[in-house]
Scaffold this motif. Structure first.
Motif, PDB file in Angstrom:
ATOM      1  N   GLU A 138       0.833  -1.200   0.000  1.00  0.00           N
ATOM      2  CA  GLU A 138       0.000   0.000   0.000  1.00  0.00           C
ATOM      3  C   GLU A 138       0.872   1.256   0.000  1.00  0.00           C
ATOM      4  O   GLU A 138       1.994   1.244   0.525  1.00  0.00           O
ATOM      5  N   SER A 139       0.333   2.317  -0.565  1.00  0.00           N
ATOM      6  CA  SER A 139       1.002   3.614  -0.542  1.00  0.00           C
ATOM      7  C   SER A 139      -0.063   4.701  -0.630  1.00  0.00           C
ATOM      8  O   SER A 139      -1.225   4.422  -0.925  1.00  0.00           O
ATOM      9  N   GLY A 140       0.360   5.933  -0.377  1.00  0.00           N
ATOM     10  CA  GLY A 140      -0.544   7.058  -0.519  1.00  0.00           C
ATOM     11  C   GLY A 140      -1.120   7.599   0.770  1.00  0.00           C
ATOM     12  O   GLY A 140      -1.825   8.599   0.772  1.00  0.00           O
ATOM     13  N   GLY A 141      -0.835   6.933   1.863  1.00  0.00           N
ATOM     14  CA  GLY A 141      -1.326   7.431   3.134  1.00  0.00           C
ATOM     15  C   GLY A 141      -0.596   8.698   3.549  1.00  0.00           C
ATOM     16  O   GLY A 141       0.381   9.114   2.924  1.00  0.00           O
ATOM     17  N   GLY A 142      -1.087   9.315   4.604  1.00  0.00           N
ATOM     18  CA  GLY A 142      -0.455  10.534   5.099  1.00  0.00           C
ATOM     19  C   GLY A 142      -1.407  11.326   5.955  1.00  0.00           C
ATOM     20  O   GLY A 142      -2.382  10.792   6.485  1.00  0.00           O
ATOM     21  N   LEU A 143      -1.122  12.595   6.059  1.00  0.00           N
ATOM     22  CA  LEU A 143      -1.913  13.511   6.882  1.00  0.00           C
ATOM     23  C   LEU A 143      -2.791  14.369   5.990  1.00  0.00           C
ATOM     24  O   LEU A 143      -2.320  14.908   4.985  1.00  0.00           O
ATOM     25  N   ALA A 144      -4.057  14.479   6.353  1.00  0.00           N
ATOM     26  CA  ALA A 144      -4.993  15.318   5.617  1.00  0.00           C
ATOM     27  C   ALA A 144      -5.866  16.069   6.611  1.00  0.00           C
ATOM     28  O   ALA A 144      -6.059  15.613   7.746  1.00  0.00           O
ATOM     29  N   GLN A 145      -6.382  17.179   6.195  1.00  0.00           N
ATOM     30  CA  GLN A 145      -7.320  17.930   7.017  1.00  0.00           C
ATOM     31  C   GLN A 145      -8.726  17.401   6.787  1.00  0.00           C
ATOM     32  O   GLN A 145      -9.033  16.839   5.728  1.00  0.00           O
ATOM     33  N   ALA A 146      -9.571  17.586   7.756  1.00  0.00           N
ATOM     34  CA  ALA A 146     -10.972  17.210   7.588  1.00  0.00           C
ATOM     35  C   ALA A 146     -11.538  17.921   6.362  1.00  0.00           C
ATOM     36  O   ALA A 146     -11.287  19.109   6.152  1.00  0.00           O
ATOM     37  N   GLY A 147     -12.261  17.154   5.555  1.00  0.00           N
ATOM     38  CA  GLY A 147     -12.792  17.679   4.303  1.00  0.00           C
ATOM     39  C   GLY A 147     -11.873  17.478   3.120  1.00  0.00           C
ATOM     40  O   GLY A 147     -12.277  17.697   1.978  1.00  0.00           O
TER      41      GLY A 147
ATOM     42  N   GLU B  81     -12.641  10.649  12.069  1.00  0.00           N
ATOM     43  CA  GLU B  81     -12.901   9.238  12.377  1.00  0.00           C
ATOM     44  C   GLU B  81     -12.432   8.283  11.283  1.00  0.00           C
ATOM     45  O   GLU B  81     -12.492   7.064  11.448  1.00  0.00           O
ATOM     46  N   ASP B  82     -11.956   8.818  10.162  1.00  0.00           N
ATOM     47  CA  ASP B  82     -11.343   7.975   9.138  1.00  0.00           C
ATOM     48  C   ASP B  82      -9.885   7.663   9.464  1.00  0.00           C
ATOM     49  O   ASP B  82      -9.250   6.869   8.752  1.00  0.00           O
ATOM     50  N   THR B  83      -9.361   8.275  10.504  1.00  0.00           N
ATOM     51  CA  THR B  83      -7.976   8.019  10.907  1.00  0.00           C
ATOM     52  C   THR B  83      -7.792   6.554  11.269  1.00  0.00           C
ATOM     53  O   THR B  83      -8.511   6.022  12.122  1.00  0.00           O
ATOM     54  N   ALA B  84      -6.845   5.906  10.615  1.00  0.00           N
ATOM     55  CA  ALA B  84      -6.609   4.481  10.821  1.00  0.00           C
ATOM     56  C   ALA B  84      -5.442   4.041   9.954  1.00  0.00           C
ATOM     57  O   ALA B  84      -4.978   4.798   9.088  1.00  0.00           O
ATOM     58  N   VAL B  85      -4.996   2.823  10.194  1.00  0.00           N
ATOM     59  CA  VAL B  85      -4.096   2.166   9.257  1.00  0.00           C
ATOM     60  C   VAL B  85      -4.986   1.439   8.243  1.00  0.00           C
ATOM     61  O   VAL B  85      -5.879   0.689   8.632  1.00  0.00           O
ATOM     62  N   TYR B  86      -4.729   1.685   6.973  1.00  0.00           N
ATOM     63  CA  TYR B  86      -5.533   1.102   5.902  1.00  0.00           C
ATOM     64  C   TYR B  86      -4.768  -0.049   5.269  1.00  0.00           C
ATOM     65  O   TYR B  86      -3.590   0.090   4.901  1.00  0.00           O
ATOM     66  N   TYR B  87      -5.460  -1.174   5.126  1.00  0.00           N
ATOM     67  CA  TYR B  87      -4.870  -2.378   4.569  1.00  0.00           C
ATOM     68  C   TYR B  87      -5.622  -2.795   3.315  1.00  0.00           C
ATOM     69  O   TYR B  87      -6.851  -2.718   3.268  1.00  0.00           O
ATOM     70  N   CYS B  88      -4.908  -3.277   2.328  1.00  0.00           N
ATOM     71  CA  CYS B  88      -5.586  -3.898   1.202  1.00  0.00           C
ATOM     72  C   CYS B  88      -5.473  -5.408   1.320  1.00  0.00           C
ATOM     73  O   CYS B  88      -4.565  -5.929   1.973  1.00  0.00           O
ATOM     74  N   ALA B  89      -6.431  -6.083   0.711  1.00  0.00           N
ATOM     75  CA  ALA B  89      -6.495  -7.536   0.767  1.00  0.00           C
ATOM     76  C   ALA B  89      -6.937  -8.075  -0.588  1.00  0.00           C
ATOM     77  O   ALA B  89      -7.615  -7.375  -1.347  1.00  0.00           O
ATOM     78  N   ALA B  90      -6.567  -9.311  -0.852  1.00  0.00           N
ATOM     79  CA  ALA B  90      -6.939  -9.970  -2.101  1.00  0.00           C
ATOM     80  C   ALA B  90      -7.434 -11.373  -1.808  1.00  0.00           C
ATOM     81  O   ALA B  90      -6.936 -12.031  -0.881  1.00  0.00           O
ATOM     82  N   ASP B  91      -8.399 -11.801  -2.601  1.00  0.00           N
ATOM     83  CA  ASP B  91      -8.975 -13.121  -2.399  1.00  0.00           C
ATOM     84  C   ASP B  91      -9.489 -13.654  -3.728  1.00  0.00           C
ATOM     85  O   ASP B  91     -10.043 -12.908  -4.507  1.00  0.00           O
ATOM     86  N   PRO B  92      -9.326 -14.943  -3.974  1.00  0.00           N
ATOM     87  CA  PRO B  92      -9.835 -15.502  -5.241  1.00  0.00           C
ATOM     88  C   PRO B  92     -11.348 -15.400  -5.373  1.00  0.00           C
ATOM     89  O   PRO B  92     -11.870 -15.441  -6.496  1.00  0.00           O
TER      90      PRO B  92
END
Length: 120
Positions: free
Chosen positions: A6-15, A89-100
């Motif tokens: 994953e990439s693209g995470g960081g700090l953003a302001q609300a909105g 409240e969207d603050t979190a670690v974001y994970y991607c997943a794959a499944d057949p």
């Protein structure tokens, strides 16, 4: 062996907005369902969005419906999560997943996660 990065995470302001990417390597995942989950501090990992192999059927958790958009580029073996109108409240670690078949918490392939922090 499938690897998801994953990439693209960081700090953003609300909105504000951020765009996450999840690049797969090791095998072509064009026939796999892909998804995004997130885990906030002190909370369990939760489902965010998923998309089928062709990209024709995205599905979202109610908490992000209308604000987040999941998409994929099978030629690049990459799935994206466009996040708009971000909330603290969207603050979190974001994970991607794959499944057949269907992406769930028990899916085999996971990335290491990318931190998203939304300030108020």
């Amino acid at each position: 062996q499938v690897q998801l990065v994953e990439s693209g995470g960081g700090l953003a302001q609300a909105g504000g907005s951020l765009r996450l990417s999840c690049a797969a390597s090791g095998r072509t995942l064009s026939s796999y369902a892909m998804g995004w989950f997130r885990q906030a501090p002190g909370k369990e990992r939760e489902f965010v969005a998923t998309i089928n192999w062709s990209g024709s059927s995205p599905y979202y958790d109610d908490s992000v419906e209308g604000r987040f958009t999941i998409s994929r580029d099978n030629a690049k073996n990459t799935v994206y999560l466009q996040m708009n109108s971000l909330k603290p409240e969207d603050t979190a670690v974001y994970y991607c997943a794959a499944d057949p078949y269907i992406v769930t918490m028990d899916s085999q392939y996971w990335g290491q996660g990318t931190q998203v922090t939304v300030s108020s």
